[in-house]
Design a protein around this motif. Structure first.
Motif, PDB file in Angstrom:
ATOM      1  N   LYS A 474      47.916  66.604   7.158  1.00 35.57           N
ATOM      2  CA  LYS A 474      46.992  65.542   6.755  1.00 35.57           C
ATOM      3  C   LYS A 474      47.829  64.295   6.503  1.00 35.57           C
ATOM      4  O   LYS A 474      48.631  64.249   5.574  1.00 35.57           O
ATOM      5  CB  LYS A 474      46.200  65.906   5.511  1.00 35.57           C
ATOM      6  CG  LYS A 474      45.186  64.822   5.117  1.00 35.57           C
ATOM      7  CD  LYS A 474      44.268  65.282   4.014  1.00 35.57           C
ATOM      8  CE  LYS A 474      43.309  64.157   3.592  1.00 35.57           C
ATOM      9  NZ  LYS A 474      42.460  63.674   4.703  1.00 35.57           N
ATOM     10  N   TRP A 477      51.618  64.291   5.396  1.00 29.76           N
ATOM     11  CA  TRP A 477      51.945  65.549   4.722  1.00 29.76           C
ATOM     12  C   TRP A 477      51.616  66.743   5.620  1.00 29.76           C
ATOM     13  O   TRP A 477      50.622  66.747   6.339  1.00 29.76           O
ATOM     14  CB  TRP A 477      51.168  65.673   3.414  1.00 29.76           C
ATOM     15  CG  TRP A 477      51.644  64.693   2.368  1.00 29.76           C
ATOM     16  CD1 TRP A 477      51.148  63.439   2.160  1.00 29.76           C
ATOM     17  CD2 TRP A 477      52.690  64.887   1.442  1.00 29.76           C
ATOM     18  NE1 TRP A 477      51.821  62.841   1.131  1.00 29.76           N
ATOM     19  CE2 TRP A 477      52.780  63.707   0.668  1.00 29.76           C
ATOM     20  CE3 TRP A 477      53.559  65.937   1.156  1.00 29.76           C
ATOM     21  CZ2 TRP A 477      53.721  63.552  -0.354  1.00 29.76           C
ATOM     22  CZ3 TRP A 477      54.493  65.798   0.144  1.00 29.76           C
ATOM     23  CH2 TRP A 477      54.573  64.606  -0.599  1.00 29.76           C
ATOM     24  N   LEU A 492      56.071  72.730   2.163  1.00 30.72           N
ATOM     25  CA  LEU A 492      55.411  71.427   2.129  1.00 30.72           C
ATOM     26  C   LEU A 492      56.418  70.346   2.529  1.00 30.72           C
ATOM     27  O   LEU A 492      57.532  70.304   2.000  1.00 30.72           O
ATOM     28  CB  LEU A 492      54.881  71.139   0.723  1.00 30.72           C
ATOM     29  CG  LEU A 492      54.285  69.746   0.476  1.00 30.72           C
ATOM     30  CD1 LEU A 492      52.985  69.558   1.256  1.00 30.72           C
ATOM     31  CD2 LEU A 492      54.045  69.521  -1.022  1.00 30.72           C
ATOM     32  N   ASN A 494      56.938  66.034   3.796  1.00 29.99           N
ATOM     33  CA  ASN A 494      56.446  64.695   4.064  1.00 29.99           C
ATOM     34  C   ASN A 494      57.127  64.220   5.338  1.00 29.99           C
ATOM     35  O   ASN A 494      58.322  63.910   5.349  1.00 29.99           O
ATOM     36  CB  ASN A 494      56.763  63.736   2.915  1.00 29.99           C
ATOM     37  CG  ASN A 494      56.149  62.367   3.127  1.00 29.99           C
ATOM     38  OD1 ASN A 494      56.497  61.661   4.068  1.00 29.99           O
ATOM     39  ND2 ASN A 494      55.227  61.988   2.258  1.00 29.99           N
ATOM     40  N   TYR A 509      55.759  69.072  -5.717  1.00 31.71           N
ATOM     41  CA  TYR A 509      54.368  68.607  -5.656  1.00 31.71           C
ATOM     42  C   TYR A 509      53.425  69.807  -5.612  1.00 31.71           C
ATOM     43  O   TYR A 509      52.746  70.054  -4.606  1.00 31.71           O
ATOM     44  CB  TYR A 509      54.158  67.719  -4.425  1.00 31.71           C
ATOM     45  CG  TYR A 509      55.000  66.473  -4.419  1.00 31.71           C
ATOM     46  CD1 TYR A 509      54.570  65.325  -5.082  1.00 31.71           C
ATOM     47  CD2 TYR A 509      56.217  66.447  -3.745  1.00 31.71           C
ATOM     48  CE1 TYR A 509      55.341  64.169  -5.073  1.00 31.71           C
ATOM     49  CE2 TYR A 509      56.992  65.291  -3.726  1.00 31.71           C
ATOM     50  CZ  TYR A 509      56.557  64.164  -4.397  1.00 31.71           C
ATOM     51  OH  TYR A 509      57.324  63.019  -4.389  1.00 31.71           O
ATOM     52  N   GLU A 511      50.507  70.399  -6.972  1.00 34.99           N
ATOM     53  CA  GLU A 511      49.087  70.112  -6.803  1.00 34.99           C
ATOM     54  C   GLU A 511      48.781  69.777  -5.335  1.00 34.99           C
ATOM     55  O   GLU A 511      47.808  70.264  -4.765  1.00 34.99           O
ATOM     56  CB  GLU A 511      48.668  68.957  -7.708  1.00 34.99           C
ATOM     57  CG  GLU A 511      47.160  68.668  -7.684  1.00 34.99           C
ATOM     58  CD  GLU A 511      46.320  69.868  -8.126  1.00 34.99           C
ATOM     59  OE1 GLU A 511      45.175  69.991  -7.626  1.00 34.99           O
ATOM     60  OE2 GLU A 511      46.786  70.681  -8.946  1.00 34.99           O
ATOM     61  N   LYS A 512      49.620  68.944  -4.739  1.00 34.97           N
ATOM     62  CA  LYS A 512      49.469  68.620  -3.309  1.00 34.97           C
ATOM     63  C   LYS A 512      49.572  69.892  -2.467  1.00 34.97           C
ATOM     64  O   LYS A 512      48.800  70.102  -1.528  1.00 34.97           O
ATOM     65  CB  LYS A 512      50.550  67.620  -2.894  1.00 34.97           C
ATOM     66  CG  LYS A 512      50.691  67.409  -1.395  1.00 34.97           C
ATOM     67  CD  LYS A 512      49.526  66.645  -0.793  1.00 34.97           C
ATOM     68  CE  LYS A 512      49.586  65.187  -1.155  1.00 34.97           C
ATOM     69  NZ  LYS A 512      48.504  64.412  -0.466  1.00 34.97           N
ATOM     70  N   HIS A 513      50.513  70.741  -2.819  1.00 40.11           N
ATOM     71  CA  HIS A 513      50.732  72.015  -2.135  1.00 40.11           C
ATOM     72  C   HIS A 513      49.469  72.869  -2.178  1.00 40.11           C
ATOM     73  O   HIS A 513      49.019  73.410  -1.163  1.00 40.11           O
ATOM     74  CB  HIS A 513      51.912  72.732  -2.806  1.00 40.11           C
ATOM     75  CG  HIS A 513      52.419  73.915  -2.069  1.00 40.11           C
ATOM     76  ND1 HIS A 513      52.639  75.140  -2.680  1.00 40.11           N
ATOM     77  CD2 HIS A 513      52.747  74.097  -0.771  1.00 40.11           C
ATOM     78  CE1 HIS A 513      53.095  76.001  -1.787  1.00 40.11           C
ATOM     79  NE2 HIS A 513      53.170  75.395  -0.624  1.00 40.11           N
ATOM     80  N   LYS A 514      48.868  72.975  -3.357  1.00 37.89           N
ATOM     81  CA  LYS A 514      47.676  73.800  -3.542  1.00 37.89           C
ATOM     82  C   LYS A 514      46.465  73.222  -2.792  1.00 37.89           C
ATOM     83  O   LYS A 514      45.732  73.958  -2.119  1.00 37.89           O
ATOM     84  CB  LYS A 514      47.335  73.928  -5.023  1.00 37.89           C
ATOM     85  CG  LYS A 514      46.106  74.803  -5.300  1.00 37.89           C
ATOM     86  CD  LYS A 514      45.796  74.881  -6.778  1.00 37.89           C
ATOM     87  CE  LYS A 514      44.620  75.812  -7.046  1.00 37.89           C
ATOM     88  NZ  LYS A 514      43.402  75.445  -6.306  1.00 37.89           N
ATOM     89  N   VAL A 515      46.268  71.921  -2.900  1.00 37.24           N
ATOM     90  CA  VAL A 515      45.129  71.279  -2.241  1.00 37.24           C
ATOM     91  C   VAL A 515      45.198  71.496  -0.726  1.00 37.24           C
ATOM     92  O   VAL A 515      44.190  71.813  -0.079  1.00 37.24           O
ATOM     93  CB  VAL A 515      45.083  69.774  -2.573  1.00 37.24           C
ATOM     94  CG1 VAL A 515      44.105  69.040  -1.657  1.00 37.24           C
ATOM     95  CG2 VAL A 515      44.707  69.563  -4.029  1.00 37.24           C
ATOM     96  N   MET A 516      46.387  71.384  -0.168  1.00 39.71           N
ATOM     97  CA  MET A 516      46.521  71.538   1.277  1.00 39.71           C
ATOM     98  C   MET A 516      46.350  73.001   1.703  1.00 39.71           C
ATOM     99  O   MET A 516      45.736  73.273   2.736  1.00 39.71           O
ATOM    100  CB  MET A 516      47.871  70.981   1.741  1.00 39.71           C
ATOM    101  CG  MET A 516      47.947  69.463   1.596  1.00 39.71           C
ATOM    102  SD  MET A 516      49.363  68.707   2.419  1.00 39.71           S
ATOM    103  CE  MET A 516      48.935  68.910   4.147  1.00 39.71           C
ATOM    104  N   ARG A 519      42.675  73.709   1.671  1.00 37.63           N
ATOM    105  CA  ARG A 519      42.005  73.095   2.828  1.00 37.63           C
ATOM    106  C   ARG A 519      42.238  73.923   4.082  1.00 37.63           C
ATOM    107  O   ARG A 519      41.318  74.108   4.882  1.00 37.63           O
ATOM    108  CB  ARG A 519      42.531  71.665   3.020  1.00 37.63           C
ATOM    109  CG  ARG A 519      41.945  70.964   4.251  1.00 37.63           C
ATOM    110  CD  ARG A 519      40.483  70.609   4.063  1.00 37.63           C
ATOM    111  NE  ARG A 519      39.937  69.986   5.265  1.00 37.63           N
ATOM    112  CZ  ARG A 519      39.040  70.532   6.084  1.00 37.63           C
ATOM    113  NH1 ARG A 519      38.563  71.742   5.827  1.00 37.63           N
ATOM    114  NH2 ARG A 519      38.600  69.885   7.138  1.00 37.63           N
TER     115      ARG A 519
END
Length: 532
Positions: A474, A477, A492, A494, A509, A511-516, A519
């Motif tokens: 996304k 990322w 994860l 960038n 990161y 939270e970013k890891h979990k959200v992705m 998804r």
């Protein structure tokens, strides 16, 4: 005076409108290489001589962040349908009961055929579970192509390929044919085009040219191998560094990209004992790509001779990254005849045995992880992986009449599922909601036409799964999970700061890891990777 100017302007606009409406729909040629790495061809930084592909790139657009699905048949299914592989019925490998092109998907050939196009294919099919005459419902002729010459199966000898087929009939070769598959694909393409212009000069055509080069076995013509004497003598370690610098100069990778470490599956070049054998493998691999490029040159010349080159959209890409397979147990994967005896009765020696040299029909080998690491330079990992080395492909778009940009570089996130909607748009075709009495899934991709007109693509997501390898991107990322022993965790990255995936930011990161991850799992349920 003013009324005369307005009247002149009106007639000028009218003439332009009539001219545009009279223009023929463009011809389309979609060319795919097999198991070729991102940086192998000249216009992407490689040492291999590819003047015809380089010419298309220099007069068209090169994409730098275009994704396939990391392996042959899932990529082909997605490419042909504009759907993710699992939606198209080929999430796994066909031929093993794990995949068969879905009746709820239409191929590009089917979609364009009902909109007036003549449709042709040469080369590798590999999206039908059956490769015998007992069941041909998913062979090319049954999936929208008017004519087909190629192989139903995914791999085979270049001198005597298994399942070689013309339309729906198997072709039996003889020693006197002097057959070489890559040349046969190129020459048949030229023959089909020649016949098209004689019989259907007013109809546009769609042509899918699916080369097997440079997929193993390493089979090439001596004249092509000879061109690469000395080219790779520095070895993969030095050549990977040199490729990265050329790629930066060409603009096909970010200036901040760093070379990934040599694969743990590859030796240091200085430690290699049998360098002549290793060099012969890479020279043969290069010769296979060289021969493919020569054939593309003959196709281009035919188009020019027919006055059709300017209004033919040509697309070129690879189905996955360089292949690290060592062919251990190859007899389980291919037709037994191919690894036992040649067409003229000579013994074949299968596998990567250093007592035998790559190239002739009596050999049957691959180039292994060390050279594949060069093919994918500067990226990590190989074919089958969701990391960049497995999924990023060169993608060239050339269409003089429709694209004014020359030698352009496009960095938009794009993928194989975008090819179908692109071709539907440029051909002014309508995409069917129903076909042969079956409800058709809507396309998942988006048209790439804004990008070739200098605009940004309106999307920032890409998903992948094959054989438990997974990836999701996304924006800048990306997460990726590898089934390899040194993987098996969601990493994860960038990609703006770290294009070659060297720094796992999962711990920094969370939270970013979990959200992705969440998804990716939502998508996996939507497209039936995971059954709800």
């Amino acid at each position: 005076m003013k009324s005369k100017i307005n009247l002149s302007l009106f007639f000028l606009v009218l003439l332009m409108t009539v001219h545009l409406s009279a223009q023929k729909q463009p011809n389309i040629i979609l060319i795919m290489a097999d198991d070729m790495g991102y940086s192998d061809i000249g216009c992407y930084g490689g040492e291999i001589k590819t003047p015809n592909l380089d010419g298309l790139a220099n007069n068209g657009v090169r994409f730098t962040q275009f994704y396939n699905n990391s392996r042959c048949c899932p990529t082909r299914a997605a490419l042909l349908t504009g759907l993710y592989p699992h939606q198209a019925g080929v999430g796994g490998m066909v031929g093993h009961g794990h995949g068969d092109l879905s009746k709820n998907a239409v191929t590009i050939a089917e979609a364009l055929k009902i909109n007036g196009y003549a449709t042709y294919m040469t080369g590798k099919w590999h999206v039908a579970d059956s490769s015998t005459k007992d069941d041909i419902h998913n062979w090319p002729i049954q999936r929208g192509f008017d004519k087909f010459f190629g192989t139903i199966k995914g791999a085979g000898s270049y001198f005597d390929p298994h399942t070689l087929t013309y339309n729906n009939d198997f072709v039996q070769l003889k020693p006197k044919d002097n057959f070489y598959y890559t040349d046969a694909i190129s020459d048949s393409t030229v023959t089909f085009i020649d016949k098209h212009f004689k019989e259907k000069p007013n109809r546009p055509f769609f042509f899918y040219v699916a080369y097997t080069a440079p997929h193993w076995p390493l089979h090439a013509l001596p004249k092509d191998i000879a061109k690469y004497q000395g080219v790779f003598d520095k070895g993969w370690d030095a050549l990977r560094k040199e490729r990265l610098q050329r790629m930066k100069r060409l603009g096909v990778i970010s200036s901040n990209a760093q070379l990934s470490p040599r694969s743990p599956r590859a030796k240091a070049w200085e430690e290699v004992e049998d360098k002549d054998w290793e060099l012969q493998r890479m020279m043969t691999y290069a010769a296979m790509i060289d021969n493919m490029d020569q054939g593309i040159g003959r196709i281009i010349e035919k188009l020019k001779g027919e006055g059709a080159f300017d209004n033919t959209l040509i697309l070129f890409l690879s189905d996955n990254g360089g292949c690290a397979e060592q062919l251990e147990g190859v007899e389980r994967w291919v037709n037994n005849r191919e690894i036992s005896i040649t067409l003229d009765g000579k013994k074949v020696t299968p596998g990567n045995q250093s007592k035998h040299m790559a190239g002739p029909a009596t050999s049957y080998m691959s180039y292994g992880p060390s050279w594949a690491n060069l093919s994918n330079a500067p990226y990590r990992r190989f074919k089958k992986s969701g990391h960049e080395g497995g999924v990023v492909t060169p993608f060239i778009v050339h269409w003089p009449k429709g694209i004014t940009m020359k030698n352009a570089i496009n960095n938009d996130l794009s993928s194989i599922i975008d090819v179908m909607p692109t071709l539907v748009e440029i051909s002014s075709a309508s995409y069917p909601l129903e076909y042969n009495g079956n409800k058709i899934k809507p396309m998942e991709g988006v048209s790439l036409m804004p990008t070739v007109k200098g605009k940004r693509l309106d999307r920032d997501e890409w998903f992948m799964e094959h054989g438990r390898n997974k990836a999701y991107r996304k924006g800048d990322w990306k997460i990726a999970w590898s089934r390899e022993k040194d993987g098996q965790e969601w990493e994860l990255f960038n990609l703006k700061d770290d294009p070659t995936e060297l720094n796992n930011l999962a711990a920094l990161y969370p939270e970013k890891h979990k959200v992705m991850k969440d998804r990716w799992y939502d998508w996996a349920k939507e497209v039936k990777v995971i059954q709800k």
